[in-house]
Design a protein around this motif. Structure first.
Motif, short mmCIF file in Angstrom:
data_model
loop_
_atom_site.label_atom_id
_atom_site.label_comp_id
_atom_site.label_asym_id
_atom_site.label_seq_id
_atom_site.Cartn_x
_atom_site.Cartn_y
_atom_site.Cartn_z
N MET A 1 0.85 -1.20 0.00
CA MET A 1 0.00 0.00 0.00
C MET A 1 0.89 1.25 0.00
O MET A 1 1.77 1.40 0.85
N LYS A 2 0.68 2.13 -0.98
CA LYS A 2 1.47 3.35 -1.10
C LYS A 2 0.62 4.55 -0.73
O LYS A 2 -0.49 4.72 -1.24
N LEU A 4 0.27 8.63 -0.75
CA LEU A 4 0.75 9.87 -1.37
C LEU A 4 -0.21 11.00 -1.01
O LEU A 4 -1.40 10.77 -0.80
N VAL A 5 0.32 12.21 -0.96
CA VAL A 5 -0.48 13.39 -0.58
C VAL A 5 -0.51 14.36 -1.75
O VAL A 5 0.55 14.72 -2.29
N ASP A 6 -1.72 14.78 -2.17
CA ASP A 6 -1.81 15.71 -3.30
C ASP A 6 -1.54 17.14 -2.84
O ASP A 6 -1.25 17.39 -1.66
N GLN A 7 -1.67 18.11 -3.76
CA GLN A 7 -1.23 19.47 -3.47
C GLN A 7 -2.21 20.30 -2.66
O GLN A 7 -1.93 21.44 -2.33
N ILE A 8 -3.36 19.74 -2.31
CA ILE A 8 -4.25 20.43 -1.37
C ILE A 8 -4.33 19.66 -0.05
O ILE A 8 -5.20 19.92 0.77
N GLY A 9 -3.41 18.70 0.12
CA GLY A 9 -3.29 18.01 1.40
C GLY A 9 -4.12 16.76 1.59
O GLY A 9 -4.18 16.21 2.69
N ASN A 10 -4.76 16.28 0.52
CA ASN A 10 -5.55 15.05 0.62
C ASN A 10 -4.65 13.83 0.60
O ASN A 10 -3.77 13.72 -0.25
N ASN A 11 -4.89 12.89 1.51
CA ASN A 11 -4.15 11.62 1.54
C ASN A 11 -4.78 10.63 0.57
O ASN A 11 -6.01 10.50 0.52
N HIS A 12 -3.94 9.94 -0.18
CA HIS A 12 -4.41 8.91 -1.11
C HIS A 12 -3.62 7.63 -0.87
O HIS A 12 -2.41 7.68 -0.63
N PHE A 13 -4.31 6.51 -0.94
CA PHE A 13 -3.67 5.22 -0.72
C PHE A 13 -3.88 4.34 -1.96
O PHE A 13 -5.01 4.19 -2.43
N ASN A 16 -1.93 -0.45 -6.08
CA ASN A 16 -1.24 -0.63 -7.35
C ASN A 16 -1.12 0.72 -8.07
O ASN A 16 -1.86 1.67 -7.78
N THR A 17 -0.21 0.81 -9.01
CA THR A 17 -0.07 2.02 -9.82
C THR A 17 -1.33 2.23 -10.65
O THR A 17 -1.76 1.30 -11.35
N PRO A 18 -1.96 3.41 -10.59
CA PRO A 18 -3.17 3.66 -11.39
C PRO A 18 -2.91 3.46 -12.88
O PRO A 18 -1.92 3.97 -13.41
N LYS A 19 -3.81 2.73 -13.53
CA LYS A 19 -3.63 2.40 -14.95
C LYS A 19 -4.66 3.06 -15.86
O LYS A 19 -4.48 3.09 -17.07
N ARG A 20 -5.75 3.55 -15.29
CA ARG A 20 -6.80 4.19 -16.10
C ARG A 20 -7.02 5.60 -15.56
O ARG A 20 -7.51 5.78 -14.44
N ILE A 21 -6.63 6.60 -16.36
CA ILE A 21 -6.60 7.99 -15.91
C ILE A 21 -7.64 8.82 -16.65
O ILE A 21 -7.73 8.76 -17.88
N VAL A 22 -8.40 9.62 -15.91
CA VAL A 22 -9.23 10.68 -16.50
C VAL A 22 -8.61 12.01 -16.10
O VAL A 22 -8.34 12.25 -14.91
N SER A 23 -8.33 12.86 -17.07
CA SER A 23 -7.73 14.17 -16.81
C SER A 23 -8.73 15.29 -17.08
O SER A 23 -9.31 15.36 -18.17
N LEU A 24 -8.89 16.18 -16.10
CA LEU A 24 -9.85 17.27 -16.22
C LEU A 24 -9.18 18.61 -16.52
O LEU A 24 -9.83 19.65 -16.46
N VAL A 25 -7.88 18.59 -16.83
CA VAL A 25 -7.14 19.84 -17.01
C VAL A 25 -6.27 19.74 -18.27
O VAL A 25 -5.42 18.86 -18.37
#
Length: 272
Positions: A1-2, A4-13, A16-25
């Motif tokens: 389990m990895k 990581l913390v995004d740039q607004i401080g949200n913790n994510h666990f 596995n490495t994400p393989k399906r990405i949706v990008s909104l930017v």
């Protein structure tokens, strides 16, 4: 389990490495492509115009402010990439019911480099991410040397950077655009929180002379299609300003776009 913390401080666990990405930017879609993640990107917005072929090979899930939640859900993403400025908290909250939403927050070049490093960790593309970080750092130092050689003692030119008309709106403080203006040694006449509400305030153009009387009026190519008529109108409300149509992508897109932006800024400086 990895973790990581995004740039607004949200913790994510992530197990596995994400393989399906949706990008909104749009700029982050371009970055993901440049990090060799084309095969992993399954959904993009209608404003994600780079690389060009994505509009025919990727699923369009709406815009940045209005997304089609059901289309996104059907894509079964492992992660959705959003941005604090581009996407509303309400959108992020709703999308969080589908999968983790990684939110970036970019104002400075340092923020941008952090985002690239984060994506390197998140998608197991550390080598590719470091390559782009190195390119940006090299380009930044090269551009700073260029400016120093070109204008070693010149006073800073004052600028107003317009992003919208009807009503007229400008880029003010705490925006990536303002950081790019400062990088170019421009003084943004609207860089003042106490006078102007918000980061992209509406302004009374008839007061431009008393609000700073810019040397340069920049009309961005996006998100509003400015015309010669707008340039003529705005020019009337300054004493001597030169009105310039500028490439909005170069001033407002972060990610890997910065490498091209430094070269664009050199050409812009030569013409002013």
């Amino acid at each position: 389990m990895k973790k990581l913390v995004d740039q607004i401080g949200n913790n994510h666990f992530f197990e596995n490495t994400p393989k399906r990405i949706v990008s909104l930017v749009p700029s982050q879609t371009e970055l993901l492509y440049d990090l060799d993640l084309e095969e992993s990107i399954v959904g993009i917005t209608k404003f994600c115009v780079h690389p060009f072929h994505f509009k025919s090979t990727k699923k369009i899930i709406g815009g940045t402010k209005k997304v089609h939640f059901e289309k996104i859900r059907l894509l079964q993403p492992d992660i959705i990439i959003a941005n604090k400025e581009e996407n509303t908290p309400e959108i992020v909250e709703e999308l969080s019911k589908i999968c983790p939403v990684w939110v970036t927050d970019i104002v400075t070049i340092e923020d941008n480099l952090k985002m690239i490093a984060d994506f390197g960790q998140l998608f197991n593309k550390r080598t590719e991410a470091q390559k782009w970080i190195d390119k940006i750092n090299f380009g930044l130092e090269d551009f700073k040397r260029f400016l120093k050689d070109k204008n070693p003692e010149d006073s800073r030119q004052k600028v107003a950077y317009f992003i919208w008309a009807n009503p007229y709106m400008v880029a003010a403080r705490n925006t990536f655009i303002n950081e790019m203006l400062k990088l170019n040694n421009f003084e943004n006449i609207y860089d003042n929180h106490s006078k102007y509400e918000g980061r992209y305030p509406e302004v009374v153009v008839q007061k431009m002379r008393i609000q700073g009387d810019p040397d340069l009026v920049f009309l961005s190519s996006e998100p509003f299609p400015f015309t010669d008529e707008h340039a003529f109108e705005l020019g009337r409300y300054t004493h001597h300003a030169k009105t310039v149509f500028v490439d909005g992508e170069m001033f407002s897109w972060y990610g890997s776009r910065l490498v091209k932006a430094f070269q664009y800024f050199k050409k812009l400086q030569e013409t002013l």
